[in-house]
Motif scaffolding. Sequence first.
Motif, PDB file in Angstrom:
ATOM      1  N   ALA A 102      34.289  67.722 -11.352  1.00  0.00           N
ATOM      2  CA  ALA A 102      35.664  68.182 -11.524  1.00  0.00           C
ATOM      3  C   ALA A 102      36.096  68.080 -12.975  1.00  0.00           C
ATOM      4  O   ALA A 102      35.492  67.364 -13.777  1.00  0.00           O
ATOM      5  CB  ALA A 102      36.593  67.346 -10.647  1.00  0.00           C
ATOM      6  N   TRP A 103      37.160  68.800 -13.271  1.00  0.00           N
ATOM      7  CA  TRP A 103      37.875  68.676 -14.533  1.00  0.00           C
ATOM      8  C   TRP A 103      39.242  68.071 -14.250  1.00  0.00           C
ATOM      9  O   TRP A 103      39.942  68.523 -13.337  1.00  0.00           O
ATOM     10  CB  TRP A 103      38.041  70.024 -15.205  1.00  0.00           C
ATOM     11  N   PHE A 104      39.593  67.083 -15.036  1.00  0.00           N
ATOM     12  CA  PHE A 104      40.908  66.475 -15.000  1.00  0.00           C
ATOM     13  C   PHE A 104      41.546  66.613 -16.376  1.00  0.00           C
ATOM     14  O   PHE A 104      40.868  66.896 -17.361  1.00  0.00           O
ATOM     15  CB  PHE A 104      40.809  64.982 -14.633  1.00  0.00           C
ATOM     16  N   LYS A 153      51.682  60.885 -19.195  1.00  0.00           N
ATOM     17  CA  LYS A 153      51.596  61.441 -17.844  1.00  0.00           C
ATOM     18  C   LYS A 153      50.347  60.924 -17.149  1.00  0.00           C
ATOM     19  O   LYS A 153      49.395  60.479 -17.799  1.00  0.00           O
ATOM     20  CB  LYS A 153      51.589  62.970 -17.884  1.00  0.00           C
ATOM     21  N   GLU A 154      50.358  61.005 -15.830  1.00  0.00           N
ATOM     22  CA  GLU A 154      49.198  60.611 -15.047  1.00  0.00           C
ATOM     23  C   GLU A 154      48.062  61.616 -15.242  1.00  0.00           C
ATOM     24  O   GLU A 154      48.300  62.803 -15.500  1.00  0.00           O
ATOM     25  CB  GLU A 154      49.567  60.562 -13.565  1.00  0.00           C
ATOM     26  N   ARG A 155      46.846  61.115 -15.104  1.00  0.00           N
ATOM     27  CA  ARG A 155      45.702  62.025 -15.149  1.00  0.00           C
ATOM     28  C   ARG A 155      45.705  62.860 -13.857  1.00  0.00           C
ATOM     29  O   ARG A 155      45.807  62.305 -12.752  1.00  0.00           O
ATOM     30  CB  ARG A 155      44.404  61.230 -15.263  1.00  0.00           C
ATOM     31  N   GLU A 156      45.576  64.176 -14.006  1.00  0.00           N
ATOM     32  CA  GLU A 156      45.660  65.049 -12.846  1.00  0.00           C
ATOM     33  C   GLU A 156      44.419  65.927 -12.711  1.00  0.00           C
ATOM     34  O   GLU A 156      43.826  66.341 -13.719  1.00  0.00           O
ATOM     35  CB  GLU A 156      46.904  65.946 -12.948  1.00  0.00           C
ATOM     36  N   GLY A 157      44.063  66.213 -11.475  1.00  0.00           N
ATOM     37  CA  GLY A 157      42.922  67.084 -11.224  1.00  0.00           C
ATOM     38  C   GLY A 157      43.291  68.530 -11.498  1.00  0.00           C
ATOM     39  O   GLY A 157      44.383  68.982 -11.145  1.00  0.00           O
ATOM     40  N   VAL A 158      42.380  69.246 -12.124  1.00  0.00           N
ATOM     41  CA  VAL A 158      42.601  70.639 -12.486  1.00  0.00           C
ATOM     42  C   VAL A 158      41.747  71.556 -11.621  1.00  0.00           C
ATOM     43  O   VAL A 158      42.237  72.521 -11.059  1.00  0.00           O
ATOM     44  CB  VAL A 158      42.268  70.847 -13.975  1.00  0.00           C
ATOM     45  N   ALA A 159      40.457  71.237 -11.521  1.00  0.00           N
ATOM     46  CA  ALA A 159      39.534  72.075 -10.753  1.00  0.00           C
ATOM     47  C   ALA A 159      38.336  71.242 -10.367  1.00  0.00           C
ATOM     48  O   ALA A 159      37.942  70.335 -11.105  1.00  0.00           O
ATOM     49  CB  ALA A 159      39.090  73.289 -11.566  1.00  0.00           C
ATOM     50  N   ASP A 184      27.522  73.226  -1.912  1.00  0.00           N
ATOM     51  CA  ASP A 184      27.874  74.479  -1.236  1.00  0.00           C
ATOM     52  C   ASP A 184      28.741  75.407  -2.080  1.00  0.00           C
ATOM     53  O   ASP A 184      29.099  76.497  -1.648  1.00  0.00           O
ATOM     54  CB  ASP A 184      28.561  74.208   0.104  1.00  0.00           C
ATOM     55  N   GLY A 185      29.088  74.957  -3.301  1.00  0.00           N
ATOM     56  CA  GLY A 185      29.851  75.811  -4.205  1.00  0.00           C
ATOM     57  C   GLY A 185      31.328  75.905  -3.896  1.00  0.00           C
ATOM     58  O   GLY A 185      32.040  76.708  -4.520  1.00  0.00           O
ATOM     59  N   ASP A 186      31.808  75.109  -2.939  1.00  0.00           N
ATOM     60  CA  ASP A 186      33.227  75.128  -2.610  1.00  0.00           C
ATOM     61  C   ASP A 186      34.041  74.719  -3.834  1.00  0.00           C
ATOM     62  O   ASP A 186      33.709  73.742  -4.503  1.00  0.00           O
ATOM     63  CB  ASP A 186      33.500  74.176  -1.453  1.00  0.00           C
ATOM     64  N   ILE A 187      35.110  75.481  -4.125  1.00  0.00           N
ATOM     65  CA  ILE A 187      35.914  75.256  -5.332  1.00  0.00           C
ATOM     66  C   ILE A 187      37.369  75.049  -4.968  1.00  0.00           C
ATOM     67  O   ILE A 187      37.899  75.722  -4.074  1.00  0.00           O
ATOM     68  CB  ILE A 187      35.764  76.446  -6.306  1.00  0.00           C
ATOM     69  N   THR A 188      38.000  74.145  -5.678  1.00  0.00           N
ATOM     70  CA  THR A 188      39.422  73.876  -5.498  1.00  0.00           C
ATOM     71  C   THR A 188      40.105  73.871  -6.862  1.00  0.00           C
ATOM     72  O   THR A 188      39.551  73.341  -7.833  1.00  0.00           O
ATOM     73  CB  THR A 188      39.629  72.506  -4.821  1.00  0.00           C
ATOM     74  N   TYR A 189      41.304  74.461  -6.931  1.00  0.00           N
ATOM     75  CA  TYR A 189      42.106  74.467  -8.158  1.00  0.00           C
ATOM     76  C   TYR A 189      43.466  73.853  -7.892  1.00  0.00           C
ATOM     77  O   TYR A 189      44.035  73.999  -6.809  1.00  0.00           O
ATOM     78  CB  TYR A 189      42.314  75.892  -8.672  1.00  0.00           C
ATOM     79  N   ALA A 190      44.004  73.211  -8.898  1.00  0.00           N
ATOM     80  CA  ALA A 190      45.401  72.804  -8.844  1.00  0.00           C
ATOM     81  C   ALA A 190      46.266  74.060  -8.885  1.00  0.00           C
ATOM     82  O   ALA A 190      45.895  75.053  -9.533  1.00  0.00           O
ATOM     83  CB  ALA A 190      45.723  71.900 -10.022  1.00  0.00           C
ATOM     84  N   ASP A 191      47.407  74.012  -8.214  1.00  0.00           N
ATOM     85  CA  ASP A 191      48.291  75.180  -8.176  1.00  0.00           C
ATOM     86  C   ASP A 191      48.702  75.627  -9.574  1.00  0.00           C
ATOM     87  O   ASP A 191      48.878  76.820  -9.823  1.00  0.00           O
ATOM     88  CB  ASP A 191      49.542  74.869  -7.350  1.00  0.00           C
ATOM     89  N   SER A 192      48.834  74.685 -10.485  1.00  0.00           N
ATOM     90  CA  SER A 192      49.327  74.991 -11.826  1.00  0.00           C
ATOM     91  C   SER A 192      48.349  75.832 -12.652  1.00  0.00           C
ATOM     92  O   SER A 192      48.740  76.417 -13.660  1.00  0.00           O
ATOM     93  CB  SER A 192      49.636  73.701 -12.584  1.00  0.00           C
ATOM     94  N   VAL A 193      47.090  75.904 -12.231  1.00  0.00           N
ATOM     95  CA  VAL A 193      46.093  76.633 -13.015  1.00  0.00           C
ATOM     96  C   VAL A 193      45.445  77.784 -12.248  1.00  0.00           C
ATOM     97  O   VAL A 193      44.624  78.514 -12.813  1.00  0.00           O
ATOM     98  CB  VAL A 193      44.989  75.699 -13.554  1.00  0.00           C
ATOM     99  N   GLY A 200      39.982  67.715   0.736  1.00  0.00           N
ATOM    100  CA  GLY A 200      41.261  67.130   0.345  1.00  0.00           C
ATOM    101  C   GLY A 200      41.136  66.067  -0.737  1.00  0.00           C
ATOM    102  O   GLY A 200      42.146  65.627  -1.295  1.00  0.00           O
ATOM    103  N   GLU A 201      39.893  65.641  -1.013  1.00  0.00           N
ATOM    104  CA  GLU A 201      39.663  64.575  -1.997  1.00  0.00           C
ATOM    105  C   GLU A 201      39.208  65.113  -3.348  1.00  0.00           C
ATOM    106  O   GLU A 201      39.088  64.349  -4.306  1.00  0.00           O
ATOM    107  CB  GLU A 201      38.607  63.603  -1.463  1.00  0.00           C
ATOM    108  N   TYR A 202      38.953  66.403  -3.423  1.00  0.00           N
ATOM    109  CA  TYR A 202      38.327  66.960  -4.623  1.00  0.00           C
ATOM    110  C   TYR A 202      39.092  66.672  -5.907  1.00  0.00           C
ATOM    111  O   TYR A 202      38.501  66.507  -6.961  1.00  0.00           O
ATOM    112  CB  TYR A 202      38.170  68.478  -4.491  1.00  0.00           C
ATOM    113  N   LEU A 203      40.414  66.637  -5.859  1.00  0.00           N
ATOM    114  CA  LEU A 203      41.204  66.472  -7.073  1.00  0.00           C
ATOM    115  C   LEU A 203      41.838  65.085  -7.187  1.00  0.00           C
ATOM    116  O   LEU A 203      42.794  64.889  -7.938  1.00  0.00           O
ATOM    117  CB  LEU A 203      42.286  67.562  -7.148  1.00  0.00           C
ATOM    118  N   ARG A 204      41.277  64.135  -6.457  1.00  0.00           N
ATOM    119  CA  ARG A 204      41.779  62.766  -6.542  1.00  0.00           C
ATOM    120  C   ARG A 204      40.964  61.992  -7.564  1.00  0.00           C
ATOM    121  O   ARG A 204      39.764  61.791  -7.374  1.00  0.00           O
ATOM    122  CB  ARG A 204      41.691  62.089  -5.178  1.00  0.00           C
ATOM    123  N   ARG A 205      41.556  61.482  -8.595  1.00  0.00           N
ATOM    124  CA  ARG A 205      40.823  60.853  -9.695  1.00  0.00           C
ATOM    125  C   ARG A 205      40.027  59.638  -9.248  1.00  0.00           C
ATOM    126  O   ARG A 205      38.948  59.350  -9.801  1.00  0.00           O
ATOM    127  CB  ARG A 205      41.785  60.460 -10.813  1.00  0.00           C
TER     128      ARG A 205
END
Length: 124
Positions: A32-34, A40-46, A52-61, A103-108
């Motif tokens: 992931a990229w944070f 500010k808190e460190r936040e997950g971006v992608a 399996d190549g499953d990808i998740t993005y933060a809404d902001s990006v 649901g855990e992909y963007l949790r630091r």
Amino acid sequence: QVQLVESGGGSVQSGGSLRLSCAVSGSAYCMAWFRQAPEKEREGVAAIDMSDGDITYADSVKGRFTISQDSGKNTLYLQMDNLKPEDTAVYYCAAATARLYPGEYLRRYEYPYWGQGTQVTISS
């Protein structure tokens, strides 16, 4: 053990593009990229599940950033387009060696391995 080295940060004007790279040594289930802006808190971006190549993005990006991997080069990328001043932050590459639920992909706290970070500055 996983070692991560980021590169590609810099300064661009609003609307510009940058591509971040993360050289990966070792194997990871999820990467992931944070980012962390001052005070500010460190936040997950992608994030990407390497199996399996499953990808998740933060809404902001969503629609502006693209995460990808080049397994042959052991490199993770973050293509950032239409950059905004609020994207200014230190960007970190992270790796998890355990399988994560979507649901855990963007949790630091799910990521034990981190790069040193690279600064991205967007001017208006």
